[in-house]
Design an enzyme around this catalytic site. Structure first.
Site, PDB file in Angstrom:
ATOM      1  N   SER A  22       0.876  -0.982   0.024  1.00 50.81           N
ATOM      2  CA  SER A  22       0.015   0.002  -0.019  1.00 50.81           C
ATOM      3  C   SER A  22       0.924   1.258   0.139  1.00 50.81           C
ATOM      4  O   SER A  22       1.920   1.219   0.601  1.00 50.81           O
ATOM      5  CB  SER A  22      -1.091   0.127   1.231  1.00 50.81           C
ATOM      6  OG  SER A  22      -0.119  -0.226   2.342  1.00 50.81           O
ATOM      7  N   GLU A  24       1.132   5.604   0.920  1.00 53.49           N
ATOM      8  CA  GLU A  24       0.800   6.657   1.468  1.00 53.49           C
ATOM      9  C   GLU A  24       1.066   7.927   0.725  1.00 53.49           C
ATOM     10  O   GLU A  24       2.214   8.381   0.134  1.00 53.49           O
ATOM     11  CB  GLU A  24       1.097   6.710   2.965  1.00 53.49           C
ATOM     12  CG  GLU A  24       0.523   7.680   3.696  1.00 53.49           C
ATOM     13  CD  GLU A  24       0.660   7.567   5.207  1.00 53.49           C
ATOM     14  OE1 GLU A  24       0.710   6.633   5.760  1.00 53.49           O
ATOM     15  OE2 GLU A  24       1.456   8.486   5.970  1.00 53.49           O
ATOM     16  N   ASP A 116      -1.442  14.567  16.711  1.00 52.20           N
ATOM     17  CA  ASP A 116      -0.690  14.806  17.632  1.00 52.20           C
ATOM     18  C   ASP A 116      -1.233  16.213  18.173  1.00 52.20           C
ATOM     19  O   ASP A 116      -2.245  16.849  17.655  1.00 52.20           O
ATOM     20  CB  ASP A 116       0.591  15.429  16.717  1.00 52.20           C
ATOM     21  CG  ASP A 116       1.440  14.386  16.317  1.00 52.20           C
ATOM     22  OD1 ASP A 116       1.418  13.216  16.955  1.00 52.20           O
ATOM     23  OD2 ASP A 116       1.893  14.302  15.292  1.00 52.20           O
ATOM     24  N   PHE A 226      11.872  14.116  10.906  1.00 52.95           N
ATOM     25  CA  PHE A 226      10.694  13.361  11.016  1.00 52.95           C
ATOM     26  C   PHE A 226      10.820  12.170  12.212  1.00 52.95           C
ATOM     27  O   PHE A 226       9.967  12.128  13.173  1.00 52.95           O
ATOM     28  CB  PHE A 226      10.379  12.407  10.034  1.00 52.95           C
ATOM     29  CG  PHE A 226       9.731  13.256   8.711  1.00 52.95           C
ATOM     30  CD1 PHE A 226       9.000  14.335   8.751  1.00 52.95           C
ATOM     31  CD2 PHE A 226       9.723  12.661   7.279  1.00 52.95           C
ATOM     32  CE1 PHE A 226       8.322  14.956   7.982  1.00 52.95           C
ATOM     33  CE2 PHE A 226       9.246  13.375   6.364  1.00 52.95           C
ATOM     34  CZ  PHE A 226       8.654  14.485   6.538  1.00 52.95           C
ATOM     35  N   HIS A 276       3.691  -1.175   3.765  1.00 52.80           N
ATOM     36  CA  HIS A 276       3.047   0.223   3.465  1.00 52.80           C
ATOM     37  C   HIS A 276       4.256   1.173   3.160  1.00 52.80           C
ATOM     38  O   HIS A 276       5.070   1.355   4.027  1.00 52.80           O
ATOM     39  CB  HIS A 276       2.471   0.535   4.682  1.00 52.80           C
ATOM     40  CG  HIS A 276       1.562   1.821   4.653  1.00 52.80           C
ATOM     41  ND1 HIS A 276       0.473   1.904   4.119  1.00 52.80           N
ATOM     42  CD2 HIS A 276       1.771   3.154   5.160  1.00 52.80           C
ATOM     43  CE1 HIS A 276      -0.199   3.186   4.044  1.00 52.80           C
ATOM     44  NE2 HIS A 276       0.871   4.001   4.699  1.00 52.80           N
TER      45      HIS A 276
HETATM   46  P1  FAD Z   1      -3.584   6.659  20.097  1.00 54.61           P
HETATM   47  O1  FAD Z   1      -3.302   5.316  19.514  1.00 54.61           O
HETATM   48  O2  FAD Z   1      -5.002   7.099  20.432  1.00 54.61           O
HETATM   49  O3  FAD Z   1      -2.443   6.843  21.134  1.00 54.61           O
HETATM   50  C1  FAD Z   1      -1.100   6.730  20.883  1.00 54.61           C
HETATM   51  C2  FAD Z   1      -0.514   6.526  22.380  1.00 54.61           C
HETATM   52  O4  FAD Z   1      -0.717   7.662  23.234  1.00 54.61           O
HETATM   53  C3  FAD Z   1      -0.940   5.427  22.909  1.00 54.61           C
HETATM   54  O5  FAD Z   1      -0.085   4.196  22.324  1.00 54.61           O
HETATM   55  C4  FAD Z   1      -0.974   5.431  24.338  1.00 54.61           C
HETATM   56  O6  FAD Z   1      -0.126   4.829  24.803  1.00 54.61           O
HETATM   57  C5  FAD Z   1      -1.103   6.980  24.491  1.00 54.61           C
HETATM   58  N1  FAD Z   1      -2.476   7.396  24.959  1.00 54.61           N
HETATM   59  C6  FAD Z   1      -3.426   7.772  24.009  1.00 54.61           C
HETATM   60  N2  FAD Z   1      -4.620   7.854  24.709  1.00 54.61           N
HETATM   61  C7  FAD Z   1      -4.158   7.716  26.132  1.00 54.61           C
HETATM   62  C8  FAD Z   1      -5.095   7.682  27.133  1.00 54.61           C
HETATM   63  N3  FAD Z   1      -6.604   8.151  27.280  1.00 54.61           N
HETATM   64  N4  FAD Z   1      -4.394   7.133  28.252  1.00 54.61           N
HETATM   65  C9  FAD Z   1      -3.256   6.814  28.203  1.00 54.61           C
HETATM   66  N5  FAD Z   1      -2.444   6.849  27.205  1.00 54.61           N
HETATM   67  C10 FAD Z   1      -3.018   7.225  25.976  1.00 54.61           C
HETATM   68  N6  FAD Z   1      -1.002  12.243  12.063  1.00 54.61           N
HETATM   69  C11 FAD Z   1      -1.779  12.979  11.522  1.00 54.61           C
HETATM   70  O7  FAD Z   1      -1.974  14.056  11.967  1.00 54.61           O
HETATM   71  N7  FAD Z   1      -2.472  12.720  10.139  1.00 54.61           N
HETATM   72  C12 FAD Z   1      -2.129  11.634   9.619  1.00 54.61           C
HETATM   73  O8  FAD Z   1      -2.788  11.470   8.610  1.00 54.61           O
HETATM   74  C13 FAD Z   1      -1.270  10.540  10.083  1.00 54.61           C
HETATM   75  N8  FAD Z   1      -1.183   9.349   9.650  1.00 54.61           N
HETATM   76  C14 FAD Z   1      -0.467   8.503  10.388  1.00 54.61           C
HETATM   77  C15 FAD Z   1      -0.431   7.126   9.757  1.00 54.61           C
HETATM   78  C16 FAD Z   1       0.501   6.247  10.366  1.00 54.61           C
HETATM   79  C17 FAD Z   1       0.402   4.735   9.780  1.00 54.61           C
HETATM   80  C18 FAD Z   1       0.936   6.307  11.552  1.00 54.61           C
HETATM   81  C19 FAD Z   1       1.882   5.367  12.425  1.00 54.61           C
HETATM   82  C20 FAD Z   1       1.063   7.813  12.149  1.00 54.61           C
HETATM   83  C21 FAD Z   1       0.314   8.615  11.666  1.00 54.61           C
HETATM   84  N9  FAD Z   1       0.126   9.939  12.133  1.00 54.61           N
HETATM   85  C22 FAD Z   1      -0.782  10.875  11.542  1.00 54.61           C
HETATM   86  C23 FAD Z   1       0.523  10.434  13.356  1.00 54.61           C
HETATM   87  C24 FAD Z   1      -0.383  10.068  14.780  1.00 54.61           C
HETATM   88  O9  FAD Z   1      -1.508  11.109  14.484  1.00 54.61           O
HETATM   89  C25 FAD Z   1       0.607  10.383  16.155  1.00 54.61           C
HETATM   90  O10 FAD Z   1       1.479   9.371  16.077  1.00 54.61           O
HETATM   91  C26 FAD Z   1      -0.273  10.709  17.168  1.00 54.61           C
HETATM   92  O11 FAD Z   1       0.446  11.096  18.330  1.00 54.61           O
HETATM   93  C27 FAD Z   1      -0.952   9.559  17.798  1.00 54.61           C
HETATM   94  O12 FAD Z   1      -1.994   9.029  17.046  1.00 54.61           O
HETATM   95  P2  FAD Z   1      -2.319   7.395  17.379  1.00 54.61           P
HETATM   96  O13 FAD Z   1      -3.709   7.168  16.357  1.00 54.61           O
HETATM   97  O14 FAD Z   1      -1.612   6.335  17.321  1.00 54.61           O
HETATM   98  O15 FAD Z   1      -2.994   7.768  18.673  1.00 54.61           O
END
Ligand code: FAD
Length: 304
Positions: A22, A24, A116, A226, A276
């Site tokens: 895939s 991105e 973030d 990054f 990916h």
């Molecule tokens: P989550 O899975 O919700 O949380 C990440 C970590 O934070 C968890 O592992 C956990 O330990 C901690 N955490 C979260 N909530 C809690 C809680 N309530 N209590 C305790 N701990 C908590 N960013 C963008 O802005 N746009 C994008 O399109 C984008 N695409 C991405 C694609 C991929 C494949 C990856 C790997 C990252 C991408 N990101 C993107 C970055 C991502 O948004 C950041 O890494 C962000 O900081 C965390 O998102 P997440 O979905 O992993 O968060």
């Protein structure tokens, strides 16, 4: 095979079963970037990526551009788009509207992310008081709206905000319990990190695909920035390989291809079949690596 003169290799160069990739992309800001993006998409399209994903800018800053790019992919190509979505700085209603908009446009796969902190990385993440609290909550929200596929992020070096690997993997488990069926990893350069993480994930009883995210090093300094931002490590050997090449773009490109080839072929040898690619909207390196992986162009199917 629908008139195609060439075929997609079903075996890798190492004689193993089908490889799936895939790709991105990020939504372009300018006309020049738009041109580069679509040239890259057209170049990679005949390799039939399993899906192509389009990122969502911090705090929804690319909301319209992400949507427009995904819509164009749906209308003008036969590629399958996956739209990224974050829940930073938005109410549930606002995020739900975006989900409904994607679904109405024909999107059947969302990459669900928390995003973030609005105040910048390193700051404490504060969910919007009326918003989804994290990616697990968002995944559940998407599933309530439509029965579409949801992929989520995974972190071989753990997310920088996670207190421990256990807490990090608990969050991955929560995302899966909410309905995610694929994890895509943050990029990494040391394959041992991926396999150690995979061991931890499998030991936690998680059996969904954890697809390695591969970042071909288009620009080493940018890659280092990054990596600092997302908590990925840059091994010394990688910095050494690019040292002294700041003014030598041609050699940098050859080194980048060699580094990525070494990484993906080692992953293939160790059983990985899905990849990916973080393309940075550039096709050349990704195309070359896909070729090494055994993918060959397939003639276009008529766009629906
Ligand atoms: P989550 O899975 O919700 O949380 C990440 C970590 O934070 C968890 O592992 C956990 O330990 C901690 N955490 C979260 N909530 C809690 C809680 N309530 N209590 C305790 N701990 C908590 N960013 C963008 O802005 N746009 C994008 O399109 C984008 N695409 C991405 C694609 C991929 C494949 C990856 C790997 C990252 C991408 N990101 C993107 C970055 C991502 O948004 C950041 O890494 C962000 O900081 C965390 O998102 P997440 O979905 O992993 O968060």
């Amino acid at each position: 095979m629908d008139g195609a003169s060439v075929e997609k290799a079903s075996r890798s160069p190492h004689g193993q079963a089908s490889i799936r990739v895939s790709c991105e992309f990020f939504p372009p800001k300018t006309e020049d970037m738009e041109r580069l993006l679509w040239e890259s998409i057209q170049r990679l399209r005949p390799l039939r990526p399993y899906f192509v994903s389009v990122t969502y800018g911090a705090g929804g800053s690319t909301r319209e551009r992400t949507h427009a790019t995904v819509k164009r992919l749906l209308n003008e190509t036969d590629l399958v788009p996956a739209a990224h979505l974050t829940c930073v700085a938005a109410t549930r209603e606002e995020v739900d509207d975006v989900i409904r908009g994607y679904v109405a446009a024909g999107v059947r796969h969302i990459v669900a992310l928390r995003g973030d902190p609005v105040d910048g990385l390193g700051e404490r993440y504060r969910p919007h008081p009326n918003g989804y609290s994290n990616a697990a909550d968002l995944t559940a929200g998407i599933k309530r709206i439509a029965p579409i596929e949801v992929s989520v992020a995974a972190y071989p070096e753990k997310h920088p905000e996670s207190a421990s690997f256990a807490a990090d993997i608990d969050m991955l488990k929560a995302k899966i319990d909410a309905g995610a069926t694929r994890a895509i990893t943050q990029f990494f350069f040391d394959n041992e990190l991926y396999f150690r993480y995979l061991d931890r994930v499998r030991a936690r009883g998680i059996d969904i695909p954890v697809v390695p995210g591969i970042l071909p090093v288009q620009n080493f300094n940018q890659t280092r920035t990054f990596a600092e931002r997302c908590g990925a490590s840059i091994p010394n050997w990688l910095a050494d390989r690019f040292a002294g090449l700041d003014d030598d773009a041609a050699t940098r490109k050859l080194i980048a291809a060699a580094v990525a080839a070494e990484q993906v072929l080692d992953l293939v040898d160790r059983g990985v079949r899905d990849f990916h690619f973080y393309t940075m909207n550039r096709a050349d390196l990704v195309y070359a690596i896909c070729h090494l992986l055994g993918l060959r162009p397939v003639a276009a199917r008529e766009a629906a």
